[in-house]
Design a protein around this motif. Structure first.
Motif, short mmCIF file in Angstrom:
data_model
loop_
_atom_site.label_atom_id
_atom_site.label_comp_id
_atom_site.label_asym_id
_atom_site.label_seq_id
_atom_site.Cartn_x
_atom_site.Cartn_y
_atom_site.Cartn_z
N ALA A 89 0.71 -1.35 0.09
CA ALA A 89 0.01 0.09 -0.06
C ALA A 89 1.07 1.34 -0.07
O ALA A 89 1.88 1.28 0.75
CB ALA A 89 -1.08 0.12 1.13
N VAL A 90 0.55 2.33 -0.79
CA VAL A 90 1.24 3.59 -0.77
C VAL A 90 0.47 4.72 -0.99
O VAL A 90 -0.78 4.65 -1.52
CB VAL A 90 2.27 3.52 -2.06
N ALA A 91 0.69 5.77 -0.34
CA ALA A 91 -0.09 6.97 -0.41
C ALA A 91 0.51 7.80 -1.67
O ALA A 91 1.69 7.99 -1.64
CB ALA A 91 -0.08 8.01 0.92
N ASP A 92 -0.36 7.80 -2.60
CA ASP A 92 0.36 8.48 -3.96
C ASP A 92 0.10 10.11 -4.24
O ASP A 92 0.36 10.42 -5.36
CB ASP A 92 -0.36 7.63 -5.03
N GLY A 93 -0.50 10.86 -3.38
CA GLY A 93 -0.45 11.89 -3.23
C GLY A 93 -1.71 12.90 -2.73
O GLY A 93 -2.57 12.07 -2.78
N PRO A 94 -1.77 14.04 -2.61
CA PRO A 94 -0.52 15.29 -2.74
C PRO A 94 0.21 15.03 -1.56
O PRO A 94 0.11 14.08 -0.73
CB PRO A 94 -1.47 16.30 -3.00
N GLY A 95 1.48 15.74 -1.89
CA GLY A 95 2.48 15.80 -0.72
C GLY A 95 3.63 16.20 -1.31
O GLY A 95 3.79 16.93 -2.50
N SER A 96 4.62 15.79 -0.59
CA SER A 96 6.22 16.31 -1.14
C SER A 96 6.73 15.72 -2.42
O SER A 96 6.27 14.47 -2.67
CB SER A 96 7.28 15.70 0.09
N PHE A 97 7.01 16.47 -3.42
CA PHE A 97 7.15 15.76 -4.50
C PHE A 97 8.13 14.77 -4.57
O PHE A 97 8.15 13.54 -5.11
CB PHE A 97 7.87 17.09 -5.62
N THR A 98 9.28 14.97 -3.73
CA THR A 98 10.47 14.00 -3.69
C THR A 98 9.92 12.76 -2.70
O THR A 98 10.06 11.87 -3.23
CB THR A 98 11.45 14.71 -2.84
N GLY A 99 9.15 13.18 -1.65
CA GLY A 99 8.71 11.94 -0.91
C GLY A 99 7.75 10.89 -1.99
O GLY A 99 7.90 9.83 -1.69
N LEU A 100 6.86 11.59 -2.48
CA LEU A 100 5.83 10.81 -3.37
C LEU A 100 6.55 9.91 -4.38
O LEU A 100 6.30 8.89 -4.57
CB LEU A 100 4.89 11.79 -3.80
N ARG A 101 7.30 10.67 -4.92
CA ARG A 101 8.05 9.85 -5.98
C ARG A 101 9.26 8.65 -5.36
O ARG A 101 9.03 7.65 -6.06
CB ARG A 101 9.25 10.98 -6.67
N ILE A 102 9.70 9.00 -4.31
CA ILE A 102 10.25 7.78 -3.64
C ILE A 102 9.62 6.74 -3.25
O ILE A 102 9.70 5.68 -3.67
CB ILE A 102 11.19 8.42 -2.52
N ALA A 103 8.57 6.94 -2.69
CA ALA A 103 7.32 6.07 -2.26
C ALA A 103 6.69 5.21 -3.11
O ALA A 103 6.61 3.97 -3.14
CB ALA A 103 6.03 6.68 -1.46
N ALA A 104 6.35 6.01 -4.32
CA ALA A 104 5.62 5.36 -5.45
C ALA A 104 6.59 4.34 -6.15
O ALA A 104 6.34 3.25 -6.61
CB ALA A 104 5.08 6.31 -6.42
N ALA A 105 7.77 4.80 -6.30
CA ALA A 105 9.05 4.17 -7.34
C ALA A 105 9.04 2.82 -6.51
O ALA A 105 9.40 1.69 -6.87
CB ALA A 105 10.24 4.95 -7.43
N THR A 106 9.53 2.95 -5.14
CA THR A 106 9.65 1.81 -3.93
C THR A 106 8.43 0.73 -4.36
O THR A 106 8.80 -0.43 -4.35
CB THR A 106 9.91 2.32 -2.64
N ALA A 107 7.24 1.22 -3.91
CA ALA A 107 6.07 0.45 -4.07
C ALA A 107 6.11 -0.33 -5.48
O ALA A 107 5.76 -1.58 -5.54
CB ALA A 107 4.88 1.18 -3.96
N LYS A 108 6.20 0.46 -6.40
CA LYS A 108 6.05 -0.11 -7.76
C LYS A 108 7.23 -1.06 -8.12
O LYS A 108 6.82 -2.34 -8.41
CB LYS A 108 6.34 0.88 -9.01
N THR A 109 8.46 -0.98 -7.78
CA THR A 109 9.66 -1.95 -7.96
C THR A 109 9.34 -3.07 -7.08
O THR A 109 9.43 -4.34 -7.83
CB THR A 109 11.06 -1.18 -7.64
N LEU A 110 9.00 -3.09 -5.79
CA LEU A 110 9.01 -4.12 -4.89
C LEU A 110 7.78 -5.02 -5.44
O LEU A 110 7.95 -6.35 -5.41
CB LEU A 110 8.83 -3.72 -3.47
N ALA A 111 6.51 -4.36 -5.80
CA ALA A 111 5.37 -5.16 -6.30
C ALA A 111 5.62 -5.85 -7.49
O ALA A 111 5.14 -7.03 -7.37
CB ALA A 111 4.23 -4.03 -6.23
N TYR A 112 6.39 -5.14 -8.40
CA TYR A 112 6.69 -5.91 -9.67
C TYR A 112 7.55 -6.91 -9.36
O TYR A 112 7.16 -8.18 -10.06
CB TYR A 112 7.25 -4.87 -10.55
N ALA A 113 8.60 -6.80 -8.43
CA ALA A 113 9.65 -8.03 -8.55
C ALA A 113 8.97 -9.10 -7.78
O ALA A 113 9.32 -10.27 -8.12
CB ALA A 113 10.91 -7.42 -7.74
#
Length: 272
Positions: A89-113
């Motif tokens: 689960a990930v909070a995808d926005g709104p919020g910090s530009f950098t924080g949202l990008r890091i969280a979304a990329a991490t969730a996407k990468t791990l879920a795909y793997a």
């Protein structure tokens, strides 16, 4: 279908939740409808460096007796069927530009793997859920802290640059129900929203600064971590089949970045 433990018996649905809505973040592990562990990311370390170790710590709580391969967190064999979560689960926005990008990329990468789905939630819904106690599913245990039927909640998230992300919610039996899309208000309209709100309305979020016209409102603070609130909301969505393919996960910024706004202004100026 519930995954199986190494002994062949069913285990509860397990979710891994992560959020970097603001300057700091948090992670949580939920089993069934119970959050079993939460971690706040350290404020003195960037989320890019602290998020992965925090997630690794939580994953150790999933079937701790199972041996894990010596690979990176995103390695497809890092989590065996007995040690991987059923969703992220990930909070995808709104919020910090950098924080949202890091969280979304991490969730996407791990879920795909790991071959599991993602559950996304908007940040203001997470902030709203966090003002309820951690045992909010047991309303009778905390009657003084539970909002009355129909109670409204105004969430204000500081968007900086003189702007505020705003969301309205109303209490229902299942928790807070959103009354409309997220709004991005300038300071004048944010002050107007506070002044015109009916007396007794609950209000929360880091946009609630001292000196604002909110004496007639009830300011409420967080009763649980944001990742804990995210995990509980996401568990409901996962059980209802409301999941997202990892490749479709993108942060929702709700506005251009400062750099993009500057570039657009320069382009407009050069066109004159």
């Amino acid at each position: 279908m519930d995954p199986q433990t190494e002994y062949g018996s069913p285990r509860p649905v397990i979710g891994l939740a992560l959020e970097v809505i603001g300057r700091e973040g948090s992670v949580a592990l939920i089993q069934g409808d119970k959050v079993v562990q939460t971690l706040e990311l350290p404020s003195d370390v960037r989320a890019t460096a602290s998020l992965t170790p925090a997630l690794q710590t939580l994953l150790q709580a999933i079937n701790p007796g199972e041996k894990r391969p010596e690979t990176t967190l995103a390695g497809s064999d890092f989590c065996t069927p007995a040690t991987r979560p059923d969703y992220i689960a990930v909070a995808d926005g709104p919020g910090s530009f950098t924080g949202l990008r890091i969280a979304a990329a991490t969730a996407k990468t791990l879920a795909y793997a790991w071959g599991i789905p993602v559950v996304t939630l908007d940040s203001l819904s997470v902030l709203a859920a966090a003002v309820l106690p951690a045992n909010s599913f047991e309303k009778d245990s905390t009657p003084a802290e539970w909002p009355a039927p129909g109670q409204r909640l105004l969430v204000g998230l500081d968007a900086y640059r003189g702007q505020t992300f705003v969301g309205w919610f109303r209490e229902q039996d299942s928790g807070w129900a959103s009354e409309g899309p997220v709004e991005l208000l300038d300071r004048a309209h944010w002050l107007e929203a506070l002044e015109s709100a009916a007396a007794g309305i609950w209000v929360t979020g880091d946009a609630m600064k001292e000196g604002l016209p909110a004496d007639h409102l009830k300011t409420v603070v967080r009763q649980q971590s944001l990742a804990s609130a995210l995990a509980r909301l996401a568990n409901q969505k996962y059980l209802a089949g409301q999941t997202t393919d990892p490749m479709d996960v993108l942060p929702k910024y709700f506005r251009p970045s400062a750099a993009e706004e500057k570039a657009a202004a320069n382009q407009t100026g050069s066109a004159k």
